[in-house]
Design a protein around this motif. Structure first.
Motif, PDB file in Angstrom:
ATOM      1  N   PRO A  46     -79.936  22.142  40.076  1.00 16.52           N
ATOM      2  CA  PRO A  46     -79.967  20.814  40.706  1.00 16.52           C
ATOM      3  C   PRO A  46     -81.382  20.455  41.145  1.00 16.52           C
ATOM      4  O   PRO A  46     -82.115  21.294  41.684  1.00 16.52           O
ATOM      5  N   ALA A  47     -81.783  19.238  40.903  1.00 15.81           N
ATOM      6  CA  ALA A  47     -83.141  18.806  41.190  1.00 15.81           C
ATOM      7  C   ALA A  47     -83.403  18.767  42.693  1.00 15.81           C
ATOM      8  O   ALA A  47     -82.629  18.210  43.460  1.00 15.81           O
ATOM      9  N   GLU A  48     -84.479  19.393  43.093  1.00 18.32           N
ATOM     10  CA  GLU A  48     -85.027  19.329  44.458  1.00 18.32           C
ATOM     11  C   GLU A  48     -84.087  19.847  45.537  1.00 18.32           C
ATOM     12  O   GLU A  48     -84.322  19.602  46.726  1.00 18.32           O
ATOM     13  N   ALA A  49     -83.057  20.585  45.162  1.00 13.65           N
ATOM     14  CA  ALA A  49     -82.117  21.078  46.172  1.00 13.65           C
ATOM     15  C   ALA A  49     -82.796  22.044  47.133  1.00 13.65           C
ATOM     16  O   ALA A  49     -82.539  22.023  48.349  1.00 13.65           O
ATOM     17  N   GLY A  50     -83.659  22.903  46.610  1.00 16.19           N
ATOM     18  CA  GLY A  50     -84.364  23.847  47.472  1.00 16.19           C
ATOM     19  C   GLY A  50     -85.339  23.165  48.395  1.00 16.19           C
ATOM     20  O   GLY A  50     -85.437  23.514  49.582  1.00 16.19           O
ATOM     21  N   LEU A  51     -86.063  22.182  47.885  1.00 13.39           N
ATOM     22  CA  LEU A  51     -87.044  21.479  48.710  1.00 13.39           C
ATOM     23  C   LEU A  51     -86.357  20.702  49.818  1.00 13.39           C
ATOM     24  O   LEU A  51     -86.846  20.667  50.969  1.00 13.39           O
ATOM     25  N   VAL A  58     -98.063  15.246  33.508  1.00 14.29           N
ATOM     26  CA  VAL A  58     -97.074  14.177  33.671  1.00 14.29           C
ATOM     27  C   VAL A  58     -96.094  14.529  34.792  1.00 14.29           C
ATOM     28  O   VAL A  58     -95.726  13.676  35.614  1.00 14.29           O
ATOM     29  N   VAL A  59     -95.661  15.788  34.836  1.00 13.60           N
ATOM     30  CA  VAL A  59     -94.733  16.229  35.886  1.00 13.60           C
ATOM     31  C   VAL A  59     -95.391  16.103  37.257  1.00 13.60           C
ATOM     32  O   VAL A  59     -94.775  15.617  38.218  1.00 13.60           O
ATOM     33  N   ARG A  79     -95.859  13.150  42.366  1.00 11.07           N
ATOM     34  CA  ARG A  79     -96.723  12.457  43.328  1.00 11.07           C
ATOM     35  C   ARG A  79     -96.217  11.030  43.556  1.00 11.07           C
ATOM     36  O   ARG A  79     -96.173  10.548  44.700  1.00 11.07           O
ATOM     37  N   ALA A  80     -95.811  10.375  42.481  1.00 16.45           N
ATOM     38  CA  ALA A  80     -95.305   9.001  42.596  1.00 16.45           C
ATOM     39  C   ALA A  80     -94.000   8.932  43.383  1.00 16.45           C
ATOM     40  O   ALA A  80     -93.712   7.926  44.045  1.00 16.45           O
ATOM     41  N   LYS A  81     -93.207  10.000  43.335  1.00 18.42           N
ATOM     42  CA  LYS A  81     -91.924  10.035  44.045  1.00 18.42           C
ATOM     43  C   LYS A  81     -92.043  10.572  45.470  1.00 18.42           C
ATOM     44  O   LYS A  81     -91.027  10.740  46.154  1.00 18.42           O
ATOM     45  N   GLY A  82     -93.249  10.857  45.908  1.00 21.60           N
ATOM     46  CA  GLY A  82     -93.430  11.372  47.265  1.00 21.60           C
ATOM     47  C   GLY A  82     -93.104  12.842  47.416  1.00 21.60           C
ATOM     48  O   GLY A  82     -92.937  13.333  48.531  1.00 21.60           O
ATOM     49  N   GLN A 140     -99.069  13.117  50.595  1.00 20.94           N
ATOM     50  CA  GLN A 140     -98.998  13.057  52.050  1.00 20.94           C
ATOM     51  C   GLN A 140     -97.578  12.781  52.519  1.00 20.94           C
ATOM     52  O   GLN A 140     -96.851  11.988  51.915  1.00 20.94           O
ATOM     53  N   GLY A 141     -97.193  13.445  53.577  1.00 14.97           N
ATOM     54  CA  GLY A 141     -95.881  13.211  54.173  1.00 14.97           C
ATOM     55  C   GLY A 141     -94.741  13.447  53.206  1.00 14.97           C
ATOM     56  O   GLY A 141     -93.840  12.609  53.062  1.00 14.97           O
ATOM     57  N   ILE A 142     -94.736  14.590  52.561  1.00 16.34           N
ATOM     58  CA  ILE A 142     -93.710  14.901  51.554  1.00 16.34           C
ATOM     59  C   ILE A 142     -92.319  14.836  52.183  1.00 16.34           C
ATOM     60  O   ILE A 142     -92.078  15.392  53.254  1.00 16.34           O
ATOM     61  N   GLY A 143     -91.418  14.162  51.485  1.00 21.05           N
ATOM     62  CA  GLY A 143     -90.039  14.040  51.965  1.00 21.05           C
ATOM     63  C   GLY A 143     -89.924  13.274  53.268  1.00 21.05           C
ATOM     64  O   GLY A 143     -88.913  13.400  53.967  1.00 21.05           O
ATOM     65  N   GLY A 144     -90.954  12.484  53.609  1.00 24.75           N
ATOM     66  CA  GLY A 144     -90.936  11.736  54.859  1.00 24.75           C
ATOM     67  C   GLY A 144     -91.209  12.573  56.081  1.00 24.75           C
ATOM     68  O   GLY A 144     -91.005  12.110  57.218  1.00 24.75           O
ATOM     69  N   VAL A 145     -91.678  13.803  55.900  1.00 21.06           N
ATOM     70  CA  VAL A 145     -91.978  14.687  57.026  1.00 21.06           C
ATOM     71  C   VAL A 145     -93.446  14.519  57.409  1.00 21.06           C
ATOM     72  O   VAL A 145     -94.332  14.883  56.627  1.00 21.06           O
ATOM     73  N   PRO A 146     -93.742  13.966  58.577  1.00 20.26           N
ATOM     74  CA  PRO A 146     -95.136  13.772  58.987  1.00 20.26           C
ATOM     75  C   PRO A 146     -95.889  15.107  59.035  1.00 20.26           C
ATOM     76  O   PRO A 146     -95.375  16.110  59.525  1.00 20.26           O
ATOM     77  N   GLY A 147     -97.081  15.115  58.472  1.00 21.69           N
ATOM     78  CA  GLY A 147     -97.907  16.314  58.504  1.00 21.69           C
ATOM     79  C   GLY A 147     -97.662  17.293  57.379  1.00 21.69           C
ATOM     80  O   GLY A 147     -98.422  18.254  57.217  1.00 21.69           O
ATOM     81  N   PHE A 148     -96.594  17.058  56.584  1.00 22.84           N
ATOM     82  CA  PHE A 148     -96.350  17.951  55.451  1.00 22.84           C
ATOM     83  C   PHE A 148     -97.071  17.374  54.239  1.00 22.84           C
ATOM     84  O   PHE A 148     -96.524  16.561  53.491  1.00 22.84           O
ATOM     85  N   ASP A 149     -98.317  17.772  54.087  1.00 25.19           N
ATOM     86  CA  ASP A 149     -99.176  17.279  53.018  1.00 25.19           C
ATOM     87  C   ASP A 149     -99.481  18.429  52.058  1.00 25.19           C
ATOM     88  O   ASP A 149     -99.924  19.501  52.481  1.00 25.19           O
ATOM     89  N   PHE A 150     -99.245  18.185  50.781  1.00 25.89           N
ATOM     90  CA  PHE A 150     -99.562  19.197  49.780  1.00 25.89           C
ATOM     91  C   PHE A 150     -99.747  18.537  48.424  1.00 25.89           C
ATOM     92  O   PHE A 150     -98.933  17.721  48.009  1.00 25.89           O
ATOM     93  N   ASP A 151    -100.842  18.874  47.771  1.00 23.37           N
ATOM     94  CA  ASP A 151    -101.085  18.391  46.423  1.00 23.37           C
ATOM     95  C   ASP A 151    -101.735  19.516  45.627  1.00 23.37           C
ATOM     96  O   ASP A 151    -102.219  20.501  46.199  1.00 23.37           O
ATOM     97  N   LEU A 152    -101.733  19.373  44.313  1.00 21.06           N
ATOM     98  CA  LEU A 152    -102.278  20.442  43.483  1.00 21.06           C
ATOM     99  C   LEU A 152    -102.932  19.874  42.245  1.00 21.06           C
ATOM    100  O   LEU A 152    -102.736  18.714  41.884  1.00 21.06           O
TER     101      LEU A 152
END
Length: 614
Positions: free
Chosen positions: A200-205, A310-311, A316-319, A323-335
């Motif tokens: 299932p997509a993103e279930a763990g995250l 592409v992935v 990144r386009a889906k958040g 910055q603010g991954i999943g709407g969580v303030p301060g949870f910033d991660f990019d690669l």
């Protein structure tokens, strides 16, 4: 004197390449790769411009360029064909394919055509052992080669057909994902409960976003997940160490440099489960407090780069990155993706970090360990593709679910890359604890005389030991399982793998650089029937010396093809021994061995400023 216009234009182009990477010396791999791709070599003038722009000396830049086999300090052809020279490809007819290419292109292996159109080279395992013989044509791959197909490919290239169209006709209308899926067969033979079945997509995250970093680490550690690259360090413990280290920055790096011959399961995950991989990296970043990540992709997998980008862009386009991954303030991660350039040693985490820093891929002295001081001196978590994918599934299904699979000390499922003399080569996801004999039945390799578990740095297993189990505490493997039938010459296989280690040594320490040449020469003596009984002990003594005195894992494991065949197949040595005064050790010329090691390893001695002044 006015500068020639052509040279000025070239200098300007090189300067633009450097500027695109911020003139950052730590991005040297990207700079050199772009120059190589543009000009087909890295010229002396290019070295000067790069050094000036990045604030380094020319010798430092040349030291990096000369270290990696995919960079060239002499002109290469506009089309470079690298034919995989792995032992599996040899057994599958690689020499006949090589002869066909040489005849069709009018050049020999290692040569470039006079018109600069073609170069033809051999290269070690490119991660396609399940569909050998295989080759790279620039950055695309072709598989299941025959002499006839090789001639057809050469003719198409001569006629001006782009390599992409040669590898995959009609590829222009395909998405990057469709291209890689059609270019290379996945060969997923058995889908297990964790990675290759329904995911299932993103279930763990989603669940990780509801947990504290400490709870994430506790869950991963309780699952029993261990690193899937071969060493088997407890993943949750590694994350805990990195999280606890005081630092302003932390990094998460994915080791997608699966260069161990016979290993290709991460290639399959990169194609089939790229979102799961980056989901796992994102979970790790939340756990340890990292805002920056790197996906280190081996140069042989360049055909996957656009697909993975592409992935990354989609997430990144889906958040799901940024910055603010999943709407969580301060949870910033990019690669970002960091391409390698053909160096087996970069599979070792210290060498990989060095490569990411724009240095030659030389292992770092430990301690300190990467979790304490890694990339750019900051705490760094390095795990491989399979490990990150498992971590995402553990966060979804829970620690108890994963812990219940496998055996004590080896929990969960494992991806096995199976190749060689079997009916069904490919990737099998199975719980830890399976007997080797049972795996052989699944893959159609029941008549095997020998099985190499863990690649050349693993164990050559004889039929009497096929009852042994695939676990960390018995037959450990990063994934490779190579099947050899009774018709194969095991001494030929041992000699090949020693030549591989000689070629891939970084050249830093003498025991590895020179000792492996001695071992290779000694096995050659055995193959020619010139060894005597005392030379068996010489092999053991020399192997032990290399293991005990080498700086990194390459030298510490390179004698294993010798030692495990001595232990499990003593008759292949005794059968070729004869009493003689010509002992192996007496025939060795140390200086000749050193010169041979330098030549084969293609390394030069440079003085490097590892920190670039920082």
């Amino acid at each position: 004197m006015a500068q020639p216009e052509g040279k000025g234009l070239k200098d300007h182009a090189i300067a633009e390449i450097c500027a695109a990477q911020g003139d950052d010396p730590h991005r040297m791999m990207d700079i050199l790769r772009a120059v190589q791709d543009r000009n087909r070599w890295i010229s002396p003038e290019s070295l000067e411009v790069i050094a000036e722009r990045t604030g380094l000396t020319r010798i430092q830049v040349e030291g990096v360029a000369s270290f990696y086999s995919f960079f060239s300090l002499t002109p290469k052809g506009r089309v470079t064909i690298r034919l995989c020279d792995d032992i599996i490809d040899r057994f599958a007819g690689m020499e006949e394919v090589a002869a066909a290419l040489e005849e069709a292109l009018g050049i020999r292996m290692g040569e470039t055509s006079r018109d600069g159109a073609f170069s033809l080279d051999r290269t070690p395992c490119i991660g396609l052992c399940d569909q050998a013989p295989a080759a790279m044509i620039n950055d695309v791959v072709v598989t299941n080669l025959t002499p006839d197909r090789a001639r057809s490919i050469a003719a198409a290239l001569r006629a001006g057909t782009p390599p992409e169209e040669v590898a995959l006709p009609g590829c222009g209308g395909l998405t990057p994902a469709e291209r890689v899926q059609r270019m290379v067969a996945g060969n997923v033979r058995h889908a297990g409960a964790s990675l290759l079945g329904p995911v299932p997509a993103e279930a763990g995250l989603r669940k990780a976003l509801e947990m504290t970093p400490a709870q994430i680490i506790d869950t991963v550690e309780a699952s029993g997940l261990r690193g899937c690259g071969g060493a088997g360090f407890v993943t949750g413990r590694k994350w805990r160490f990195a999280a606890a280290e005081p630092a302003d920055r932390r990094f998460v790096i994915c080791n997608a440099d699966e260069g161990e011959p016979g290993t290709f399961k991460d290639r399959v995950l990169l194609v089939e489960r790229p979102h799961l991989l980056i989901e796992g990296m994102t979970i790790a970043a939340r756990a340890v407090g990292a805002a920056e990540g790197i996906l280190y992709l081996r140069g042989e997998y360049a055909f996957l780069r656009d697909h993975l980008q592409v992935v990354i862009d989609d997430r990144r386009a889906k958040g799901q990155l940024g910055q603010g991954i999943g709407g969580v303030p301060g949870f910033d991660f990019d690669l970002r993706i960091q391409m390698g350039a053909g160096a087996y040693i970069c599979g070792e985490e210290g060498a990989l970090i060095s490569s990411c820093e724009g240095l030659p891929g030389e292992p770092k002295t430990r301690p300190p360990f990467p979790v304490n001081r890694g990339y750019l001196g900051f705490p760094t978590v390095v795990n491989n593709v399979e490990t990150f994918c498992h971590a995402a599934r553990i966060l979804d299904r829970g620690a108890a679910w994963f812990h219940a699979m496998g055996t004590e000390g080896s929990h969960g499922t494992k991806l096995f890359s199976v190749s060689g003399d079997c009916l069904n080569p490919g990737v099998y996801e199975l719980p830890y604890g399976l007997e080797l004999a049972e795996l052989l039945r699944l893959v159609g390799g029941e008549d095997a005389a020998a099985v190499l578990v863990g690649g050349p740095s693993g164990t050559m297993v004889d039929r009497a030991n096929f009852h042994r189990r695939l676990t960390f505490d018995d037959l450990a493997t990063g994934g490779a399982v190579i099947v050899f039938s009774p018709r194969r010459n095991l001494l030929e296989i041992v000699e090949y793998y020693l030549s591989f280690f000689v070629h891939e040594s970084c050249g830093y320490c003498t025991p590895c650089r020179v000792g492996n040449v001695f071992l290779q020469q000694a096995i050659g003596k055995f193959r020619r029937g010139l060894a005597n009984p005392e030379d068996v002990e010489y092999l053991r003594d020399l192997s032990q010396t290399i293991i005990e005195t080498s700086r990194c894992g390459l030298g510490q494991t390179s004698p294993r093809p010798v030692l495990t065949t001595l232990d499990n197949f003593p008759l292949i040595y005794s059968a070729v021994i004869k009493p003689s005064s010509d002992r192996v050790r007496a025939s060795f010329d140390v200086q000749s061995a050193i010169d041979t090691a330098r030549k084969l390893a293609k390394r030069r001695s440079y003085i490097f400023d590892r920190d670039f002044g920082e």
